[in-house]
Design an enzyme around this catalytic site. Structure first.
Site, short mmCIF file in Angstrom:
data_model
loop_
_atom_site.label_atom_id
_atom_site.label_comp_id
_atom_site.label_asym_id
_atom_site.label_seq_id
_atom_site.Cartn_x
_atom_site.Cartn_y
_atom_site.Cartn_z
N GLU A 34 -15.81 70.44 -9.29
CA GLU A 34 -16.15 71.85 -9.51
C GLU A 34 -14.92 72.61 -9.99
O GLU A 34 -15.01 73.45 -10.89
CB GLU A 34 -16.69 72.49 -8.22
CG GLU A 34 -17.76 71.70 -7.48
CD GLU A 34 -19.06 71.52 -8.24
OE1 GLU A 34 -19.16 71.99 -9.38
OE2 GLU A 34 -19.98 70.88 -7.70
N GLY B 194 -10.64 69.35 -1.48
CA GLY B 194 -11.74 70.20 -1.94
C GLY B 194 -12.59 69.55 -3.01
O GLY B 194 -12.50 68.35 -3.26
N HIS C 162 -47.06 71.68 15.47
CA HIS C 162 -45.65 71.73 15.13
C HIS C 162 -45.42 70.91 13.85
O HIS C 162 -46.21 70.03 13.52
CB HIS C 162 -44.79 71.20 16.28
CG HIS C 162 -45.02 69.78 16.65
ND1 HIS C 162 -46.15 69.34 17.31
CD2 HIS C 162 -44.28 68.66 16.43
CE1 HIS C 162 -46.07 68.03 17.48
NE2 HIS C 162 -44.96 67.60 16.97
N HIS C 163 -44.33 71.22 13.15
CA HIS C 163 -44.01 70.62 11.84
C HIS C 163 -44.99 71.04 10.73
O HIS C 163 -45.07 70.38 9.69
CB HIS C 163 -43.97 69.07 11.86
CG HIS C 163 -43.04 68.46 12.85
ND1 HIS C 163 -42.01 69.15 13.45
CD2 HIS C 163 -42.97 67.19 13.35
CE1 HIS C 163 -41.36 68.33 14.29
NE2 HIS C 163 -41.92 67.16 14.25
N ASP D 144 -42.63 62.23 16.11
CA ASP D 144 -43.80 61.87 16.92
C ASP D 144 -45.01 61.45 16.10
O ASP D 144 -45.79 60.64 16.52
CB ASP D 144 -44.13 62.93 17.99
CG ASP D 144 -44.68 64.21 17.41
OD1 ASP D 144 -44.29 64.54 16.28
OD2 ASP D 144 -45.48 64.87 18.09
N GLY E 6 -26.89 62.90 -9.75
CA GLY E 6 -25.60 63.45 -9.35
C GLY E 6 -25.61 64.29 -8.10
O GLY E 6 -25.02 65.37 -8.06
N ASN F 273 -8.22 65.09 -1.96
CA ASN F 273 -7.50 66.03 -2.84
C ASN F 273 -7.87 67.46 -2.51
O ASN F 273 -7.86 68.33 -3.35
CB ASN F 273 -7.75 65.69 -4.32
CG ASN F 273 -9.22 65.59 -4.64
OD1 ASN F 273 -10.07 65.94 -3.81
ND2 ASN F 273 -9.53 65.13 -5.83
N GLU G 83 -32.66 62.02 7.63
CA GLU G 83 -33.63 61.54 6.64
C GLU G 83 -33.06 61.51 5.23
O GLU G 83 -33.38 60.62 4.44
CB GLU G 83 -34.90 62.41 6.66
CG GLU G 83 -35.74 62.26 7.92
CD GLU G 83 -35.36 63.26 9.01
OE1 GLU G 83 -34.30 63.93 8.87
OE2 GLU G 83 -36.10 63.37 10.00
N ASP H 103 -13.03 63.82 -0.47
CA ASP H 103 -13.09 64.46 0.85
C ASP H 103 -14.18 65.52 0.89
O ASP H 103 -14.80 65.75 1.93
CB ASP H 103 -11.73 65.07 1.22
CG ASP H 103 -11.18 66.02 0.15
OD1 ASP H 103 -11.55 65.86 -1.03
OD2 ASP H 103 -10.39 66.91 0.49
#
Lengths: 663, 663
Positions: A561, A557, A138-139, A35, A490, A555, A72, A528
């Protein structure tokens, strides 16, 4: 205050802003409405509607178009991708609403800061008087203050401008009975912010209270628009220091036995791609790139000087050999030595034989020449090195015979033995034996050279940080193709919304007659795991009639990591999705009837969509050869099922090093 | 450094942290893994695995469980929802990785600051030595500095702790050959941070370098864990000032003709729900709530003292009449006068006849009594007002006869005439005439009382800011039911991931034998526009075996924005989705075979899912009456097709006011 405020000669602040954005050739404005920003968005629509008419103060008469994003963060990722395609002199624009909207965008904006991408972040804020009175709106953070968000912006943008503060300082006041204000400062400050964004290739922040959207700037600002163009380029170097540095460098090159050029990130970011390509052509020197500099120079067969990607100890042995043992002088253009860009700081180059060309300084061995910019120096170096270019080219071809032995260099598929060697015995057993691996399973060792064969001139290829970006680093790209990845920042999930921006950029370039863009396709490689974070932005691509090819490497997951830590740990698992439904989810159901609404009249036609699942080499190969598929005239999702635990060679090496760095 | 570092008596920093979280009854830790946090996540798994054994330093022997979210923003929204259900003394925990992860979480953390929700945000950062050396690592701003992220956290959290700084200051050093460190400060600082979080009901920020996860704290810290419990409560009031204030208030109540109680946000946030309910019962006074205080007290038929929701000029005329004309004393508990909580600051109450009870002060008319806390005062006020409770109750019932005339008060469906009056002639025409509107179309006027009839005791109902939250404000809730909305921060998309947290909270409460939670369902109301921002978190709900009822009000775009500005403007449009596919997308395809992995053994069973489309009143009514549906034993999505341009009455009135505030 209505948009009819102001005298005949005044210009509304929003009109001034939009005209400047037009002058910067901004094709689209992205974001999510809120708004506090609705008034500004209305002005965009008005401005767009009357674009080209006399009331338009822009230069090319082409007002930016509004593109609503799914959220956003996605808007900023898309803005990032767009700016990378359009080049360093054309910033992207994102509009959000105060607090909630701008903080959702924070990661994407910080990414642009980290990676040197020019983005103008405009935040719609409450009226200047509501802010002065500290209303509990608000916000807000519930503390009657409005300063926190600007403080946050200071950390992740190069310059900030809050019109509420200008107003409070008395620098924006209405004169003559609400008709025209004292707004020269507002216009000047705005120009300064825009110039910083483009010149430094960094994001900037503009907070615009909803009441000041219609603030009438005086006539002088209207003239300023046409008479004072934005200063977005760097000033030329001082003649004496430039000449001195030029002599130092040419002497070094002349005396070196084996000088090479290493092209890095800031070549792209600070607008010296053309200059660098000219230097390469004139000098005849061998060139290599870093991951972040990849595709800044032609790496196709047509370029005999291209030697490959240098990533320190992660590099192919053949590239390492040339850079670390044969080369006795490295001219590094636009260097950015981050961990993922340097094989975890594993360069074996010596400073005394390195020349670094930067946007704001030149370093020759241990000497720094502040204020000498590569932008001005490069053309002179190109001229100076022209003389012996032909002889050097012969030597370059000789030298690179070594580098050209690299199997990946020509996107050569692996032999069965090479492919098997990338797995452990246990893995091969689990996948059904060596026969199954080499004949059917889509391994990382197979995928990337096959992708390399699939690419064609003009393609823009986005790689998600992880398996995809590391895999693409080993692919040799065709002419005029571009590799895009967020190697330094990254942020997981970046690449999917970035693909929206890249597609929008390709559409814009095509409109402007760019032949490579017209020919090229927008192609995303994402895992994925990463896709889950931002997948809804594909809906915006469909809505906009865009037709990227989206390869989802499934693959099971977060493989990057897993490579670093916790190969079998549950925190690297994800909820498995049925990707075959994704595109159909993100478009209206078959029986959907759009409400009659005049505002939709100008909407682009939605894209057609297509989903393909590929479980085997044969399936993938057939698809990549398919003529219909190669047209890339639909928004297409290709799910590539790949074994868990597999990774491109470069990622394996990086992961080992990251793991020990983190311990 | 391995997890076996330290002597027999030392305790690893991560173990200390986890033990404290256990003592705070933290049931789950949420987030997204990143390489700087993987070491910490491994410690979580280890700690969880040995929970209950002798090695466990927690009190209840129940270690928190790791829940991986689809993205970081969603993780914080879920943490927010979880903390709202578990109550103010049980903080939520989110773990992210430096830069990319924590900034994606910024909006959600700021929302917790704004709305007073205790969340512990733990960020995994690079090793302390990498930070000291200013390495150019991935996930940094490319400036060799690591300070920006802490600076951002300062703006949106109540307290911050960076262990890298403690280490640099020499307050964490390894002694005796790497076996035990000087870490008393680390433990003390950590305790302080956790105490601030819980006591102030605000988010806090902890940056933990990956190397310090395994830092061995000395034996004294191990003792501290068991001997020095966290000080999370407020100290009692000083006797003299409390007694004085108590006398002032009881005098005011005694002398007033019509005192009423107004229950607001901080009643919930600062842990005085029980005390407030006791005051209500003993005093016999009429009670009203604000939107943010809604359901802090019983509003079912069983409570004759409940008068409705007061939102200034947005309130029902009957509520306005009591509060603004009849009441001559308002005891406002936990007041938070934000725009959306007060009908855009349209209270017509007088300060001279208002008593405000806050967590840190009491205000009586124009006097402020600093340091007198409602927590200690309320029980005394309850005792003091007990005497005439019965007489007051009779007067209350008399008074509230007026308020009880409100049609929405008893979730009464509108008459055809009432329903038609909420549309313009044009709208009625476009929808097929008045017959069609009253007989089939699902209007806002119909939906909310019908939802009120559907709710049952113990339900937790999450309302997205916009149509849903404003609609739910007009619904009378049954006993032990809870209304959750982000009335102050109002971040679009919050409610979907918050529903994950609420469901997790309900599971936890049920495990602990809470009868209301066992009986109650988790129910979300969200618009098609809001859902797009964060929809992937439904996949986590399915993965966790949770079974919320998700009502998606499909009215073709951002209706709250349309009500405020740009009813027909294209920026309030969205890409239409085929919601019938959403749940099936977010679960594995039928032929999916999970890889054999021991870490999955303890995974909960995935939920079954169900989708329902309702286009008419009859369809919706039938579904809400359906026995199978009412079991709520599947993750269920109900798409409710509603006309565009329709809005709950309270939202229409708020939108008009917001629109003029923004002009």
């Amino acid at each position: 205050m209505s948009s009819s405020a102001g005298t005949r000669n005044s210009i509304l602040l929003s009109e001034y802003l939009l005209s400047r954005l037009e002058q910067l050739n901004v094709p689209v404005i992205q974001g999510v409405p809120g708004d506090y920003s609705l008034g500004l968005l209305s002005q965009f629509l008005d401005h767009h509607a009357k674009s080209g008419s006399k009331q338009n103060h822009g230069i090319n008469g082409k007002a930016p178009e509004w593109i609503g994003n799914a959220n956003e963060l996605n808007a900023t990722y898309s803005a990032d991708g767009l700016a990378r395609v359009l080049g360093p002199q054309r910033p992207s624009v994102v509009v959000t609403t105060m607090g909630v909207g701008e903080l959702s965008a924070a990661n994407g904006i910080a990414g642009c800061y980290s990676e040197r991408i020019p983005v103008i972040h405009i935040v719609g804020t409450p009226t200047s008087s509501a802010q002065e009175h500290g209303l509990l709106l608000h916000h807000t953070l519930g503390d009657h203050k409005f300063v926190a968000f600007g403080q946050i912006a200071r950390q992740i943008t190069a310059a900030q401008l809050d019109f509420a503060l200008l107003k409070r300082e008395g620098r924006m006041q209405l004169m003559e009975k609400d008709s025209e204000g004292t707004g020269e400062d507002a216009a000047r400050e705005l120009d300064r912010i825009l110039e910083v964004c483009v010149r430094q290739a960094l994001p900037v922040y503009i907070a615009l209270p909803s009441d000041l959207v219609h603030f009438p700037l005086p006539a002088s600002c209207k003239h300023r628009l046409t008479e004072q163009s934005l200063q977005t380029g760097f000033s030329p170097n001082k003649a004496d220091s430039e000449a001195y540095v030029l002599r130092v460098i040419t002497d070094k090159v002349t005396n070196a036995k084996c000088p090479v050029i290493l092209v890095d990130a800031c070549t792209l970011r600070h607008n010296v791609v053309k200059e660098t390509r000219a230097l390469v052509a004139s000098s005849g020197l061998p060139i290599f790139t870093t991951p972040m500099g990849k595709t800044a120079v032609d790496e196709s067969d047509a370029n005999p000087q291209y030697g490959g990607v240098y990533i320190g100890s992660i590099s192919s042995p053949e590239v390492k050999e040339v850079i670390e043992e044969k080369a006795d002088l490295i001219i590094a253009i636009g260097t950015l030595q981050s961990d993922f860009n340097t094989g975890n700081f594993s360069y074996r180059t010596r400073r005394e034989s390195t020349i670094e060309l930067h946007s704001d300084r030149i370093c020759v061995a241990f000497a720094t020449y502040e204020g000498v910019r590569m932008k001005g120096l490069l053309p002179k170096l190109t001229d100076a090195l022209k003389k012996h270019g032909r002889q050097r080219l012969e030597k370059t071809e000789e030298l690179l015979r070594v580098a050209r032995r690299i199997p990946t260099f020509n996107n050569k598929l692996p032999t069965p033995q090479e492919e098997l060697s990338t797995f452990t015995h246990e893995q091969i057993g689990a996948m059904g034996g060596s026969q199954s691996v080499t004949s059917s399973i889509i391994s990382q060792a197979y995928l990337w050279p096959r992708v390399g064969q699939f690419l064609r001139p003009g393609d823009r290829v986005i790689g998600e940080t992880g398996t995809s970006a590391f895999g693409l680093m080993e692919v040799r790209f065709p002419r005029d193709a571009q590799f895009l990845a967020q190697v330094l920042w990254g942020s997981i999930g970046w690449s999917c919304p970035a693909t929206l921006g890249v597609s929008l950029g390709m559409r814009e370039l095509t409109k402007q007659g760019d032949a490579a863009a017209k020919q090229g396709r927008t192609i995303l490689f994402i895992g994925d795991g990463s896709l889950q974070l931002t997948l809804q932005e594909i809906g915006t691509m469909i809505r906009q009639g865009l037709t990227p090819l989206i390869f989802v490497l499934n693959n099971d997951g977060y493989e990057i990591e897993r490579q670093i830590h916790g190969a079998e740990a549950s925190y690297n698992d994800i909820q498995p999705y049925n990707h075959s439904l994704l595109l159909d989810l993100l478009r209206p159901p078959p029986n959907y009837r759009r409400p009659t609404n005049p505002s939709h009249a100008s909407d682009p036609e939605m894209s057609k969509t297509a989903y393909h699942a590929t479980h085997t080499k044969a399936e993938l190969h057939a698809l990549l050869k398919d003529e219909e598929f190669n047209k890339a005239d639909k928004c297409t999702l290709v799910e590539v099922f790949m074994p868990r635990g597999d990774a491109p060679a470069a990622l394996r090496r990086q992961a080992e090093m990251s793991s020990s760095t983190n311990a």
